[in-house]
Design a protein around this motif. Structure first.
Motif, PDB file in Angstrom:
ATOM      1  N   UNK A 184       7.895  20.599 -14.077  1.00  0.00           N
ATOM      2  CA  UNK A 184       6.499  20.947 -13.465  1.00  0.00           C
ATOM      3  C   UNK A 184       6.015  19.619 -13.011  1.00  0.00           C
ATOM      4  N   UNK A 185       6.202  18.611 -13.622  1.00  0.00           N
ATOM      5  CA  UNK A 185       5.552  17.428 -13.319  1.00  0.00           C
ATOM      6  C   UNK A 185       5.956  17.115 -12.007  1.00  0.00           C
TER       7      UNK A 185
ATOM      8  N   UNK B  91      14.936  14.259  -6.170  1.00  0.00           N
ATOM      9  CA  UNK B  91      15.035  12.757  -6.162  1.00  0.00           C
ATOM     10  C   UNK B  91      14.106  12.380  -7.397  1.00  0.00           C
ATOM     11  N   UNK B  92      12.977  12.842  -7.551  1.00  0.00           N
ATOM     12  CA  UNK B  92      11.942  12.403  -8.462  1.00  0.00           C
ATOM     13  C   UNK B  92      12.136  12.654  -9.831  1.00  0.00           C
ATOM     14  N   UNK B  93      13.013  13.814 -10.021  1.00  0.00           N
ATOM     15  CA  UNK B  93      13.460  14.152 -11.201  1.00  0.00           C
ATOM     16  C   UNK B  93      14.301  13.276 -11.920  1.00  0.00           C
ATOM     17  N   UNK B  94      15.145  12.580 -11.331  1.00  0.00           N
ATOM     18  CA  UNK B  94      16.064  11.695 -11.638  1.00  0.00           C
ATOM     19  C   UNK B  94      15.461  10.699 -12.220  1.00  0.00           C
ATOM     20  N   UNK B  95      14.322  10.133 -11.756  1.00  0.00           N
ATOM     21  CA  UNK B  95      13.614   8.919 -12.436  1.00  0.00           C
ATOM     22  C   UNK B  95      12.618   9.632 -13.818  1.00  0.00           C
ATOM     23  N   UNK B  96      12.258  10.885 -13.589  1.00  0.00           N
ATOM     24  CA  UNK B  96      11.261  10.972 -14.798  1.00  0.00           C
ATOM     25  C   UNK B  96      11.882  12.156 -15.741  1.00  0.00           C
ATOM     26  N   UNK B  97      13.133  12.429 -15.584  1.00  0.00           N
ATOM     27  CA  UNK B  97      13.707  13.332 -16.455  1.00  0.00           C
ATOM     28  C   UNK B  97      13.744  13.050 -18.014  1.00  0.00           C
ATOM     29  N   UNK B  98      13.263  11.755 -18.277  1.00  0.00           N
ATOM     30  CA  UNK B  98      13.124  11.465 -19.967  1.00  0.00           C
ATOM     31  C   UNK B  98      11.800  11.758 -20.334  1.00  0.00           C
ATOM     32  N   UNK B  99      10.689  12.464 -19.379  1.00  0.00           N
ATOM     33  CA  UNK B  99       9.718  12.582 -20.125  1.00  0.00           C
ATOM     34  C   UNK B  99       9.349  14.413 -20.298  1.00  0.00           C
ATOM     35  N   UNK B 100       8.707  14.615 -21.137  1.00  0.00           N
ATOM     36  CA  UNK B 100       8.605  16.072 -21.260  1.00  0.00           C
ATOM     37  C   UNK B 100       7.980  16.912 -20.095  1.00  0.00           C
ATOM     38  N   UNK B 101       8.253  17.789 -19.989  1.00  0.00           N
ATOM     39  CA  UNK B 101       7.827  18.820 -18.769  1.00  0.00           C
ATOM     40  C   UNK B 101       8.113  18.288 -17.601  1.00  0.00           C
ATOM     41  N   UNK B 102       9.235  17.560 -17.195  1.00  0.00           N
ATOM     42  CA  UNK B 102       9.352  16.701 -16.207  1.00  0.00           C
ATOM     43  C   UNK B 102       9.621  17.604 -14.906  1.00  0.00           C
TER      44      UNK B 102
ATOM     45  N   UNK C 269      -0.617   8.724 -15.039  1.00  0.00           N
ATOM     46  CA  UNK C 269      -1.562   9.408 -15.951  1.00  0.00           C
ATOM     47  C   UNK C 269      -1.074  11.003 -15.821  1.00  0.00           C
ATOM     48  N   UNK C 270      -0.751  11.523 -14.618  1.00  0.00           N
ATOM     49  CA  UNK C 270      -0.252  12.688 -14.532  1.00  0.00           C
ATOM     50  C   UNK C 270       1.112  13.009 -15.183  1.00  0.00           C
ATOM     51  N   UNK C 271       1.952  12.123 -15.159  1.00  0.00           N
ATOM     52  CA  UNK C 271       3.115  12.267 -15.971  1.00  0.00           C
ATOM     53  C   UNK C 271       2.835  12.146 -17.452  1.00  0.00           C
ATOM     54  N   UNK C 272       1.638  11.458 -17.887  1.00  0.00           N
ATOM     55  CA  UNK C 272       1.346  11.214 -19.315  1.00  0.00           C
ATOM     56  C   UNK C 272       0.968  12.494 -20.145  1.00  0.00           C
ATOM     57  N   UNK C 273       0.820  13.568 -19.493  1.00  0.00           N
ATOM     58  CA  UNK C 273       0.242  14.763 -20.174  1.00  0.00           C
ATOM     59  C   UNK C 273       1.270  15.127 -21.192  1.00  0.00           C
TER      60      UNK C 273
ATOM     61  N   UNK D 275      -2.860  18.824  -7.034  1.00  0.00           N
ATOM     62  CA  UNK D 275      -1.894  19.741  -7.892  1.00  0.00           C
ATOM     63  C   UNK D 275      -1.619  18.657  -9.011  1.00  0.00           C
ATOM     64  N   UNK D 276      -1.911  19.313 -10.408  1.00  0.00           N
ATOM     65  CA  UNK D 276      -1.581  18.470 -11.470  1.00  0.00           C
ATOM     66  C   UNK D 276      -2.607  17.565 -11.883  1.00  0.00           C
ATOM     67  N   UNK D 277      -3.808  17.472 -11.138  1.00  0.00           N
ATOM     68  CA  UNK D 277      -4.788  16.506 -11.486  1.00  0.00           C
ATOM     69  C   UNK D 277      -5.956  17.596 -12.297  1.00  0.00           C
ATOM     70  N   UNK D 278      -6.108  17.253 -13.605  1.00  0.00           N
ATOM     71  CA  UNK D 278      -7.124  18.048 -14.219  1.00  0.00           C
ATOM     72  C   UNK D 278      -8.257  16.935 -14.349  1.00  0.00           C
ATOM     73  N   UNK D 279      -9.468  17.586 -15.170  1.00  0.00           N
ATOM     74  CA  UNK D 279     -10.689  16.453 -15.495  1.00  0.00           C
ATOM     75  C   UNK D 279     -10.423  15.328 -16.077  1.00  0.00           C
ATOM     76  N   UNK D 280      -9.464  15.378 -17.091  1.00  0.00           N
ATOM     77  CA  UNK D 280      -8.989  14.261 -17.688  1.00  0.00           C
ATOM     78  C   UNK D 280      -8.504  13.215 -17.030  1.00  0.00           C
ATOM     79  N   UNK D 281      -7.402  13.506 -16.100  1.00  0.00           N
ATOM     80  CA  UNK D 281      -6.509  12.676 -15.538  1.00  0.00           C
ATOM     81  C   UNK D 281      -7.744  12.322 -14.318  1.00  0.00           C
TER      82      UNK D 281
END
Length: 211
Positions: A84-85, A71-82, A36-40, A115-121
């Protein structure tokens, strides 16, 4: 909109989809929190593509922390705002280990302190992982609530409060999923598919489409 009309709307949505689920793929509360944090500002499809590679390698606070931010970025670099996420997810994992023994907390207050968790998440996690009545108002739910007049409001907080108050109790647990799926596939932003809508006769939208 009156109570009987709202009740009929949700009765129909439930009849069509008795056990609605999130389209994000997960197998634990922590995986859901990360997804969910990655889906923003990103699609569930793009998040699932990334987490299908990430979660088999790292799906706990400790194992993601061990990857490190780069290391994490290598997995999520296809997602927008990767960038900061990735930073937020690493900090989130640190706090989960420091404050919660690596477990996902089950209160909104503790979740939004991460960090990175708002009310919606937080609301998605509370509702989907822990089966608490909560309403995560995204763009789809905001649009459907206002367009149909189920629970109109000027901003997401107002819509959330009204939905929590106005959705009949028997439907409250799954209302978030029904509304988001309805907004994603039927009551779409540019041209709603009114002719294919199972609540078209109950909806109070004035400019209905005919094709």
């Amino acid at each position: 909109m009156n109570k009987s009309k709202r009740t009929e709307i949700f009765a129909r949505l439930r009849a069509e989809n008795p056990e609605p689920k999130t389209e994000l793929e997960y197998s634990s509360p922590f995986e859901l929190l990360v997804a969910v944090a990655l889906s923003a500002q990103a699609t569930d499809v793009s998040v699932n593509k990334a987490t299908r590679k990430l979660f088999p390698v790292a799906n706990t606070p400790a194992t993601i922390l061990a990857l490190g931010e780069d290391g994490l970025k290598q997995y999520i670099k296809t997602i927008g705002l990767f960038n900061s996420k990735a930073s937020n997810v690493i900090k989130m994992c640190q706090l989960l280990l420091e404050r919660h023994d690596g477990e996902v907390p089950q209160t909104r207050e503790e979740l939004v302190a991460l960090p990175g968790v708002g009310r919606k998440t937080a609301n998605v996690v509370l509702n989907t992982a822990f089966r608490q009545p909560a309403m995560a108002v995204d763009t789809h739910i905001f649009r459907v609530s206002n367009r149909t007049k189920i629970a109109p409001g000027k901003n997401v907080d107002e819509v959330e409060q009204r939905l929590m108050r106005l959705v009949p109790k028997e439907f409250l647990m799954d209302a978030h999923h029904w509304l988001i799926l309805h907004g994603r596939y039927v009551c779409v932003a540019r041209k709603p598919k009114c002719a294919a809508c199972l609540i078209e006769d109950l909806c109070e939208f004035k400019d209905k489409t005919s094709d």
